[in-house]
Write an enzyme that holds these catalytic residues in place. Structure first.
Site, PDB file in Angstrom:
ATOM      1  N   SER A 126       0.866  -1.186   0.000  1.00  0.00           N
ATOM      2  CA  SER A 126       0.000   0.000   0.000  1.00  0.00           C
ATOM      3  C   SER A 126       0.897   1.229   0.000  1.00  0.00           C
ATOM      4  CB  SER A 126      -0.832  -0.016   1.281  1.00  0.00           C
ATOM      5  OG  SER A 126      -1.419   1.249   1.516  1.00  0.00           O
ATOM      6  N   TYR A 167      -2.095  -0.811  10.291  1.00  0.00           N
ATOM      7  CA  TYR A 167      -1.975  -1.029   8.844  1.00  0.00           C
ATOM      8  C   TYR A 167      -0.611  -0.549   8.346  1.00  0.00           C
ATOM      9  CZ  TYR A 167      -3.698  -1.211   3.983  1.00  0.00           C
ATOM     10  OH  TYR A 167      -3.889  -1.502   2.659  1.00  0.00           O
TER      11      TYR A 167
HETATM   12  P1  NAD Z   1     -11.015  -6.601  -0.068  1.00  0.00           P
HETATM   13  O1  NAD Z   1     -11.457  -6.428   1.344  1.00  0.00           O
HETATM   14  O2  NAD Z   1     -11.973  -6.432  -1.178  1.00  0.00           O
HETATM   15  O3  NAD Z   1     -10.242  -7.985  -0.235  1.00  0.00           O
HETATM   16  C1  NAD Z   1      -9.355  -8.447   0.738  1.00  0.00           C
HETATM   17  C2  NAD Z   1      -9.188  -9.916   0.533  1.00  0.00           C
HETATM   18  O4  NAD Z   1      -8.352 -10.416   1.575  1.00  0.00           O
HETATM   19  C3  NAD Z   1     -10.525 -10.654   0.609  1.00  0.00           C
HETATM   20  O5  NAD Z   1     -10.588 -11.618  -0.411  1.00  0.00           O
HETATM   21  C4  NAD Z   1     -10.463 -11.324   1.977  1.00  0.00           C
HETATM   22  O6  NAD Z   1     -11.145 -12.562   2.006  1.00  0.00           O
HETATM   23  C5  NAD Z   1      -8.967 -11.525   2.161  1.00  0.00           C
HETATM   24  N1  NAD Z   1      -8.658 -11.582   3.584  1.00  0.00           N
HETATM   25  C6  NAD Z   1      -8.774 -10.589   4.490  1.00  0.00           C
HETATM   26  N2  NAD Z   1      -8.481 -11.075   5.714  1.00  0.00           N
HETATM   27  C7  NAD Z   1      -8.171 -12.387   5.547  1.00  0.00           C
HETATM   28  C8  NAD Z   1      -7.783 -13.436   6.430  1.00  0.00           C
HETATM   29  N3  NAD Z   1      -7.670 -13.241   7.735  1.00  0.00           N
HETATM   30  N4  NAD Z   1      -7.559 -14.655   5.922  1.00  0.00           N
HETATM   31  C9  NAD Z   1      -7.679 -14.886   4.592  1.00  0.00           C
HETATM   32  N5  NAD Z   1      -8.045 -13.943   3.707  1.00  0.00           N
HETATM   33  C10 NAD Z   1      -8.285 -12.714   4.193  1.00  0.00           C
HETATM   34  O7  NAD Z   1      -9.807  -5.608  -0.226  1.00  0.00           O
HETATM   35  P2  NAD Z   1      -8.920  -5.167  -1.453  1.00  0.00           P
HETATM   36  O8  NAD Z   1      -9.056  -3.711  -1.530  1.00  0.00           O
HETATM   37  O9  NAD Z   1      -9.149  -5.998  -2.649  1.00  0.00           O
HETATM   38  O10 NAD Z   1      -7.480  -5.471  -0.810  1.00  0.00           O
HETATM   39  C11 NAD Z   1      -6.536  -6.354  -1.334  1.00  0.00           C
HETATM   40  C12 NAD Z   1      -5.149  -5.918  -0.867  1.00  0.00           C
HETATM   41  O11 NAD Z   1      -4.875  -4.613  -1.384  1.00  0.00           O
HETATM   42  C13 NAD Z   1      -4.995  -5.822   0.652  1.00  0.00           C
HETATM   43  O12 NAD Z   1      -3.759  -6.348   1.043  1.00  0.00           O
HETATM   44  C14 NAD Z   1      -5.037  -4.327   0.914  1.00  0.00           C
HETATM   45  O13 NAD Z   1      -4.317  -3.965   2.061  1.00  0.00           O
HETATM   46  C15 NAD Z   1      -4.412  -3.780  -0.348  1.00  0.00           C
HETATM   47  N6  NAD Z   1      -4.766  -2.382  -0.639  1.00  0.00           N
HETATM   48  C16 NAD Z   1      -6.069  -2.005  -0.842  1.00  0.00           C
HETATM   49  C17 NAD Z   1      -6.347  -0.668  -1.084  1.00  0.00           C
HETATM   50  C18 NAD Z   1      -7.769  -0.142  -1.314  1.00  0.00           C
HETATM   51  O14 NAD Z   1      -7.949   1.083  -1.329  1.00  0.00           O
HETATM   52  N7  NAD Z   1      -8.750  -0.987  -1.517  1.00  0.00           N
HETATM   53  C19 NAD Z   1      -5.319   0.263  -1.149  1.00  0.00           C
HETATM   54  C20 NAD Z   1      -4.008  -0.162  -0.955  1.00  0.00           C
HETATM   55  C21 NAD Z   1      -3.740  -1.489  -0.699  1.00  0.00           C
END
Ligand code: NAD
Length: 265
Positions: free
Chosen positions: A151, A164
């Site tokens: 991130s 985070y």
């Molecule tokens: P999301 O919540 O849509 O997806 C997160 C995924 O991680 C889901 O499939 C969930 O099942 C899985 N997950 C969460 N906790 C878990 C656990 N304890 N065990 C197994 N699986 C688990 O979120 P996203 O936005 O698609 O995020 C994906 C990645 O991108 C993450 O690592 C997040 O930190 C990163 N990210 C997201 C953003 C944003 O703005 N959405 C920005 C920067 C980084």
């Protein structure tokens, strides 16, 4: 195009949520590289939604698609995921995308220790367990890709993001150390660091800010926005991961790829 001849296999953790970054990445790897895919999530594989997601994916991209359920908030969950993959692919996998993750919005003094431990395990310890497990076979084969979805919080801190920010800074550190260790082996390790991406996690964060900071949704949206005034899309992240799996990226390792619309500049 990659530098091996056999059909490549990629594990993308946290990849069954519609519109999530993980599914976006898995689709790009299947579409651009014809990779076999291991989808992962927390839901039972027998549920209708998960089976439909797996079936639709296999049909659309004509690749082999497995789904494995595992809770990555415990290191034993990550270990079980490795063991289940060993049964399907005893020679290991070629591409590991550590995408599963989550956060917590609170002042440091209000963060429960249990939340700290759970987020740190999901975002940092589990990626470590998976890398440790799969890296030896990658090195032996002389080719492999490890991509950690970090991130912009992996390079900059913001208030109310201690858990985070710490987990993603740790993930970037792990990425650089593994990239240094594997340099010259054919294995690369990189971090992709998005800004605000249009997914469920983003909308959950928006709700948390409205609730905890007492601001309106419109104010929260202004605050939680990339300077480009556009949210990043899961496909944009997927295409970056796809590039990192290409021959053009053979010499790109231990790097942090910011896709944050100028946020961290
Ligand atoms: P999301 O919540 O849509 O997806 C997160 C995924 O991680 C889901 O499939 C969930 O099942 C899985 N997950 C969460 N906790 C878990 C656990 N304890 N065990 C197994 N699986 C688990 O979120 P996203 O936005 O698609 O995020 C994906 C990645 O991108 C993450 O690592 C997040 O930190 C990163 N990210 C997201 C953003 C944003 O703005 N959405 C920005 C920067 C980084």
């Amino acid at each position: 195009m990659t530098s091996t001849n056999h059909a490549l296999t990629a594990l993308v953790t946290g990849s069954t949520r519609c519109n999530g970054i993980g599914l976006g990445i898995a689709k790009c790897l299947a579409k651009n590289h014809n990779m076999n895919i291991i989808l992962h999530g927390t839901r039972d594989g027998a549920t209708k939604e998960v089976e439909k997601c797996r079936g639709d994916f296999a049909k659309e991209y004509n690749v082999s698609v497995h789904y494995i359920q595992a809770d990555l908030s415990t290191s034993s969950g990550a270990q079980q995921l490795c063991e289940q993959i060993d049964v399907i692919y005893p020679d290991g996998i070629d591409v590991l995308v550590n995408n599963a993750g989550g956060g917590h919005h609170n002042l440091v003094e209000d963060v429960p220790l249990q939340v700290w431990e759970s987020v740190l395990t999901t975002n940092l310890t589990s990626p470590f367990v998976l890398i440790k497990h799969f890296i030896t076979a990658m090195k032996k084969r002389g080719w492999g890709r490890i991509i950690n979805i970090s991130s912009m919080f992996g390079v900059r801190a913001h208030a109310k993001s201690a858990v985070y920010t710490s987990s993603k800074h740790g993930l970037n550190g792990l990425t650089k150390a593994v990239g240094k260790e594997t340099a010259g082996t054919g294995v690369t390790c990189n971090a992709v660091c998005p800004g605000y991406v249009e997914t469920e996690l983003y909308f959950k964060t928006l709700e948390a800010v409205v609730e905890k900071d007492g601001v309106s949704k419109e104010e929260a949206k202004t605050f939680l926005m990339n300077p480009t005034k556009k949210l990043v899309t899961p496909e944009q992240i997927g295409e970056t991961v796809s590039f990192l799996c290409s021959r053009a990226a053979d010499n790109t390792t231990a790097a942090e790829f910011l896709i944050d619309g100028a946020h961290s500049a």
